[in-house]
Design an enzyme around this catalytic site. Structure first.
Site, PDB file in Angstrom:
ATOM      1  N   ARG A 101      29.289 -29.654 -40.089  1.00 29.32           N
ATOM      2  CA  ARG A 101      30.169 -30.825 -39.915  1.00 29.32           C
ATOM      3  C   ARG A 101      30.027 -31.782 -41.099  1.00 29.32           C
ATOM      4  O   ARG A 101      31.006 -32.374 -41.552  1.00 29.32           O
ATOM      5  CB  ARG A 101      29.843 -31.537 -38.594  1.00 29.32           C
ATOM      6  CG  ARG A 101      30.392 -30.770 -37.391  1.00 29.32           C
ATOM      7  CD  ARG A 101      29.627 -31.088 -36.123  1.00 29.32           C
ATOM      8  NE  ARG A 101      29.866 -32.416 -35.612  1.00 29.32           N
ATOM      9  CZ  ARG A 101      29.066 -33.017 -34.734  1.00 29.32           C
ATOM     10  NH1 ARG A 101      27.981 -32.422 -34.299  1.00 29.32           N
ATOM     11  NH2 ARG A 101      29.362 -34.218 -34.298  1.00 29.32           N
ATOM     12  N   LYS A 123      31.241 -44.288 -35.025  1.00 35.78           N
ATOM     13  CA  LYS A 123      32.679 -44.546 -34.840  1.00 35.78           C
ATOM     14  C   LYS A 123      33.018 -44.680 -33.353  1.00 35.78           C
ATOM     15  O   LYS A 123      33.711 -45.613 -32.948  1.00 35.78           O
ATOM     16  CB  LYS A 123      33.518 -43.398 -35.439  1.00 35.78           C
ATOM     17  CG  LYS A 123      33.269 -43.145 -36.917  1.00 35.78           C
ATOM     18  CD  LYS A 123      34.203 -42.080 -37.476  1.00 35.78           C
ATOM     19  CE  LYS A 123      34.017 -40.689 -36.907  1.00 35.78           C
ATOM     20  NZ  LYS A 123      32.735 -40.044 -37.268  1.00 35.78           N
ATOM     21  N   ARG A 167      21.567 -37.544 -29.311  1.00 36.89           N
ATOM     22  CA  ARG A 167      22.702 -38.218 -28.671  1.00 36.89           C
ATOM     23  C   ARG A 167      23.114 -37.571 -27.344  1.00 36.89           C
ATOM     24  O   ARG A 167      23.155 -36.365 -27.219  1.00 36.89           O
ATOM     25  CB  ARG A 167      23.864 -38.145 -29.664  1.00 36.89           C
ATOM     26  CG  ARG A 167      25.187 -38.630 -29.170  1.00 36.89           C
ATOM     27  CD  ARG A 167      26.098 -38.894 -30.320  1.00 36.89           C
ATOM     28  NE  ARG A 167      26.857 -37.736 -30.747  1.00 36.89           N
ATOM     29  CZ  ARG A 167      27.847 -37.801 -31.633  1.00 36.89           C
ATOM     30  NH1 ARG A 167      28.170 -38.960 -32.187  1.00 36.89           N
ATOM     31  NH2 ARG A 167      28.500 -36.720 -31.981  1.00 36.89           N
ATOM     32  N   ARG A 188      41.191 -36.544 -40.992  1.00 36.35           N
ATOM     33  CA  ARG A 188      40.000 -35.942 -41.598  1.00 36.35           C
ATOM     34  C   ARG A 188      40.344 -35.161 -42.858  1.00 36.35           C
ATOM     35  O   ARG A 188      39.448 -34.619 -43.491  1.00 36.35           O
ATOM     36  CB  ARG A 188      39.353 -34.987 -40.602  1.00 36.35           C
ATOM     37  CG  ARG A 188      38.191 -35.588 -39.800  1.00 36.35           C
ATOM     38  CD  ARG A 188      37.757 -34.517 -38.827  1.00 36.35           C
ATOM     39  NE  ARG A 188      36.418 -34.580 -38.329  1.00 36.35           N
ATOM     40  CZ  ARG A 188      36.072 -35.091 -37.154  1.00 36.35           C
ATOM     41  NH1 ARG A 188      36.947 -35.714 -36.411  1.00 36.35           N
ATOM     42  NH2 ARG A 188      34.827 -34.989 -36.733  1.00 36.35           N
ATOM     43  N   ARG A 216      26.745 -32.784 -26.361  1.00 33.59           N
ATOM     44  CA  ARG A 216      27.803 -31.964 -26.942  1.00 33.59           C
ATOM     45  C   ARG A 216      27.240 -30.658 -27.480  1.00 33.59           C
ATOM     46  O   ARG A 216      26.160 -30.635 -28.054  1.00 33.59           O
ATOM     47  CB  ARG A 216      28.482 -32.733 -28.081  1.00 33.59           C
ATOM     48  CG  ARG A 216      29.440 -33.776 -27.579  1.00 33.59           C
ATOM     49  CD  ARG A 216      29.936 -34.674 -28.669  1.00 33.59           C
ATOM     50  NE  ARG A 216      30.371 -33.988 -29.873  1.00 33.59           N
ATOM     51  CZ  ARG A 216      31.045 -34.579 -30.852  1.00 33.59           C
ATOM     52  NH1 ARG A 216      31.375 -35.860 -30.728  1.00 33.59           N
ATOM     53  NH2 ARG A 216      31.397 -33.927 -31.924  1.00 33.59           N
TER      54      ARG A 216
HETATM   55  P1  AMP Z   1      34.396 -35.423 -33.263  1.00 31.55           P
HETATM   56  O1  AMP Z   1      34.266 -35.703 -31.806  1.00 31.55           O
HETATM   57  O2  AMP Z   1      35.315 -36.383 -33.950  1.00 31.55           O
HETATM   58  O3  AMP Z   1      33.058 -35.310 -33.947  1.00 31.55           O
HETATM   59  O4  AMP Z   1      35.101 -33.992 -33.397  1.00 31.55           O
HETATM   60  C1  AMP Z   1      34.486 -32.827 -32.877  1.00 31.55           C
HETATM   61  C2  AMP Z   1      35.120 -31.589 -33.499  1.00 31.55           C
HETATM   62  O5  AMP Z   1      36.523 -31.539 -33.177  1.00 31.55           O
HETATM   63  C3  AMP Z   1      35.085 -31.519 -35.017  1.00 31.55           C
HETATM   64  O6  AMP Z   1      33.845 -31.008 -35.517  1.00 31.55           O
HETATM   65  C4  AMP Z   1      36.256 -30.595 -35.305  1.00 31.55           C
HETATM   66  O7  AMP Z   1      35.940 -29.255 -34.997  1.00 31.55           O
HETATM   67  C5  AMP Z   1      37.288 -31.057 -34.276  1.00 31.55           C
HETATM   68  N1  AMP Z   1      38.121 -32.182 -34.779  1.00 31.55           N
HETATM   69  C6  AMP Z   1      38.172 -33.449 -34.284  1.00 31.55           C
HETATM   70  N2  AMP Z   1      39.053 -34.205 -34.966  1.00 31.55           N
HETATM   71  C7  AMP Z   1      39.558 -33.406 -35.949  1.00 31.55           C
HETATM   72  C8  AMP Z   1      40.488 -33.615 -36.995  1.00 31.55           C
HETATM   73  N3  AMP Z   1      41.086 -34.811 -37.198  1.00 31.55           N
HETATM   74  N4  AMP Z   1      40.776 -32.558 -37.809  1.00 31.55           N
HETATM   75  C9  AMP Z   1      40.209 -31.360 -37.635  1.00 31.55           C
HETATM   76  N5  AMP Z   1      39.294 -31.101 -36.678  1.00 31.55           N
HETATM   77  C10 AMP Z   1      38.969 -32.104 -35.822  1.00 31.55           C
END
Ligand code: AMP
Length: 218
Positions: free
Chosen positions: A172, A14, A127, A88, A161
């Protein structure tokens, strides 16, 4: 104005595709993950509150992420938004529809990036990204040309990360299947869903997404 959601599990690509759309079409990427990581780095109260939840790979509350998106939609002007990692949950999906309506706007397409789960662990654990320009790399499939130096901006600030490890990734993925995957049915019935093969080459995925963007109603 075209607003799209990129939907898919962690590692589906994404962020990579969102960056291309920003470069090529001037759209604005709204990544709640990036916003939350920024809140952590700048040490805000909210950032401190969500740190442990994020590192464990769980979702932060709807209230927090909806608040972040609401603020961006009220302050940022764009020819189109790419929602990356948001919504999400079904609650977030409803809230996004309401927020866009409030701004006289609509959601045009949801692009589900479908991937085989066996590929995700390898994708995620290799990554790393440039901390300055955000370019995404992979130890095996997309290393930097010069070790330790970003190809795009020359920075040596390359980062991994904290949640890109096997334990957090498992959580996740479970969060994705329990709470996010129902959005596939939700948007299918809203007649917004388009499915692309997230395992294809980056350029091939981009071409599929371009087709949707050029004709979102089909
Ligand atoms: P990402 O970078 O999108 O993989 O997000 C990293 C982490 O941020 C996720 O594993 C969640 O802990 C939190 N997070 C990001 N976006 C959301 C969302 N829309 N709803 C809830 N938690 C989120």
């Amino acid at each position: 104005m075209t607003n799209i959601i990129l939907l898919g599990p962690p590692g589906a690509g994404k962020g990579t595709q969102a960056r291309k759309l920003v470069e090529e079409r001037g759209m604005v990427q709204l990544s709640t993950g990036d916003m939350l990581r920024e809140a952590r780095t700048s040490g805000t109260e909210m950032g401190k509150k969500v740190a442990a939840v994020m590192d464990a790979g769980q979702l932060v509350t709807d209230e927090i992420v909806i608040g972040l998106i609401e603020e961006k939609l009220s302050t940022v002007k764009a020819p189109g938004f790419i929602f990356d990692g948001f919504p999400r949950t079904l609650g977030q999906a409803d809230a996004l529809g309401d927020l866009l309506a409030k701004h006289g706007s609509t959601l045009d397409a949801v692009i589900e990036m479908r991937v085989d789960d066996a590929a995700l662990v390898a994708r995620i654990t290799g990554r790393f990204t440039c901390g300055d320009c955000g370019e995404v790399y992979h130890d095996v499939t997309k290393p930097t040309k010069v070790p330790g130096v970003c190809d795009v901006c020359g920075s040596t600030n390359l980062k991994r990360r904290a949640d890109d490890n096997e334990d957090s990734l498992r959580t996740r993925l479970m969060e994705y299947y329990k709470k996010t995957s129902p959005l596939v049915g939700y948007y299918y019935h809203a007649k917004k869903l388009h499915v692309v093969d997230g395992l294809a080459e980056i350029e091939a995925v981009a071409a599929e997404i371009a087709k949707v963007l050029d004709n979102p109603a089909t």
